[in-house]
Motif scaffolding. Structure first.
Motif, PDB file in Angstrom:
ATOM      1  N   GLN A 118     -32.563   2.572  22.477  1.00  0.00           N
ATOM      2  CA  GLN A 118     -33.122   3.776  21.847  1.00  0.00           C
ATOM      3  C   GLN A 118     -33.218   3.514  20.362  1.00  0.00           C
ATOM      4  O   GLN A 118     -32.258   3.075  19.736  1.00  0.00           O
ATOM      5  CB  GLN A 118     -32.230   4.985  22.121  1.00  0.00           C
ATOM      6  N   GLN A 119     -34.373   3.786  19.825  1.00  0.00           N
ATOM      7  CA  GLN A 119     -34.618   3.423  18.434  1.00  0.00           C
ATOM      8  C   GLN A 119     -35.079   4.609  17.606  1.00  0.00           C
ATOM      9  O   GLN A 119     -35.991   5.333  17.990  1.00  0.00           O
ATOM     10  CB  GLN A 119     -35.689   2.332  18.401  1.00  0.00           C
ATOM     11  N   GLN A 120     -34.392   4.786  16.486  1.00  0.00           N
ATOM     12  CA  GLN A 120     -34.838   5.716  15.454  1.00  0.00           C
ATOM     13  C   GLN A 120     -34.864   4.929  14.152  1.00  0.00           C
ATOM     14  O   GLN A 120     -34.334   3.827  14.093  1.00  0.00           O
ATOM     15  CB  GLN A 120     -33.882   6.910  15.354  1.00  0.00           C
ATOM     16  N   PRO A 121     -35.461   5.493  13.085  1.00  0.00           N
ATOM     17  CA  PRO A 121     -35.623   4.705  11.858  1.00  0.00           C
ATOM     18  C   PRO A 121     -34.337   4.067  11.339  1.00  0.00           C
ATOM     19  O   PRO A 121     -34.338   2.909  10.933  1.00  0.00           O
ATOM     20  CB  PRO A 121     -36.178   5.730  10.869  1.00  0.00           C
ATOM     21  N   GLU A 122     -33.239   4.801  11.343  1.00  0.00           N
ATOM     22  CA  GLU A 122     -31.992   4.249  10.797  1.00  0.00           C
ATOM     23  C   GLU A 122     -30.918   4.152  11.870  1.00  0.00           C
ATOM     24  O   GLU A 122     -29.721   4.159  11.564  1.00  0.00           O
ATOM     25  CB  GLU A 122     -31.477   5.132   9.644  1.00  0.00           C
ATOM     26  N   HIS A 123     -31.332   4.075  13.103  1.00  0.00           N
ATOM     27  CA  HIS A 123     -30.369   4.208  14.189  1.00  0.00           C
ATOM     28  C   HIS A 123     -30.921   3.523  15.441  1.00  0.00           C
ATOM     29  O   HIS A 123     -31.963   3.912  15.937  1.00  0.00           O
ATOM     30  CB  HIS A 123     -30.150   5.704  14.439  1.00  0.00           C
ATOM     31  N   ILE A 124     -30.208   2.499  15.901  1.00  0.00           N
ATOM     32  CA  ILE A 124     -30.612   1.811  17.133  1.00  0.00           C
ATOM     33  C   ILE A 124     -29.404   1.801  18.069  1.00  0.00           C
ATOM     34  O   ILE A 124     -28.298   1.440  17.657  1.00  0.00           O
ATOM     35  CB  ILE A 124     -31.053   0.353  16.852  1.00  0.00           C
ATOM     36  N   VAL A 125     -29.620   2.219  19.308  1.00  0.00           N
ATOM     37  CA  VAL A 125     -28.540   2.203  20.299  1.00  0.00           C
ATOM     38  C   VAL A 125     -28.956   1.271  21.438  1.00  0.00           C
ATOM     39  O   VAL A 125     -30.026   1.436  22.017  1.00  0.00           O
ATOM     40  CB  VAL A 125     -28.265   3.607  20.872  1.00  0.00           C
ATOM     41  N   VAL A 126     -28.095   0.309  21.734  1.00  0.00           N
ATOM     42  CA  VAL A 126     -28.367  -0.642  22.815  1.00  0.00           C
ATOM     43  C   VAL A 126     -27.278  -0.492  23.873  1.00  0.00           C
ATOM     44  O   VAL A 126     -26.092  -0.598  23.571  1.00  0.00           O
ATOM     45  CB  VAL A 126     -28.371  -2.094  22.301  1.00  0.00           C
ATOM     46  N   GLN A 127     -27.703  -0.230  25.109  1.00  0.00           N
ATOM     47  CA  GLN A 127     -26.758  -0.180  26.218  1.00  0.00           C
ATOM     48  C   GLN A 127     -26.887  -1.469  27.025  1.00  0.00           C
ATOM     49  O   GLN A 127     -27.992  -1.971  27.212  1.00  0.00           O
ATOM     50  CB  GLN A 127     -27.038   1.018  27.113  1.00  0.00           C
TER      51      GLN A 127
END
Ligand SMILES: [Zn+2]
Length: 170
Positions: A118-127
């Motif tokens: 999941q990607q946002q400009p200042e935030h990436i979450v990798v599962q």
């Protein structure tokens, strides 16, 4: 001893060896069946207690591998979050690095894969489907982009969590 007792005993032995990842192991532990099996989703081969990518001839049972099972059940084994305005103009570069590392890990360890990003400009979450990939992704980011990395295992969740952060100001 019944089959179920035998399996429990094997689980306990595995837990003793790897006390940090019993939830992960619950996805791994399978009774051994005669001959090799192939995961119908990804093609990984289970033979002699191990999952590999090798090609195997002959007739095979179908057995969904633990990684595909996790993906199907949306049950990640690891989650790493990348934060900070440092990411603003580097998202493509960072994602390329993460995918490159994930490809390398998957080649060596078929059960270690990226499940979701999941990607946002200042935030990436990798599962991920395995905890080792979380550590590898965190280490790769530290090596290539510095920043700070924190890894925490929460036993009640059965999930390895990591958090990387870097702001541009530093
Ligand atoms: Zn599979």
């Amino acid at each position: 001893m019944t089959a179920i007792q035998t399996r429990l005993k094997r689980n306990q032995m595995r837990r003793d060896k790897q006390p940090q990842s019993h939830i992960y192991d619950s996805y791994r532990s399978r009774g051994r069946s005669a001959g090799a099996s192939r995961c119908p989703d990804c093609g990984a081969i289970y033979d002699d207690g191990r999952w590999t990518w090798r090609i195997s001839a002959g007739q095979m049972h179908q057995l969904q591998c633990p990684a595909c099972k996790r993906i199907h059940e949306q049950a990640p084994a690891g989650e790493i979050t990348f934060d900070g305005d440092y990411l603003l103009n580097r998202a493509d570069e960072v994602l390329a690095l993460l995918h490159h590392q994930a490809d390398g890990e998957k080649q060596e360890h078929p059960l270690e894969r990226i499940m979701d990003i999941q990607q946002q400009p200042e935030h990436i979450v990798v599962q991920t489907t395995g905890p080792h990939l979380v550590r590898r992704l965190g280490a790769a980011m530290l090596h290539a982009h510095q920043g700070e990395l924190e890894i925490s295992y929460r036993d009640n969740e059965g999930l390895l969590r990591a958090h990387w952060v870097r702001s541009s100001a530093r």
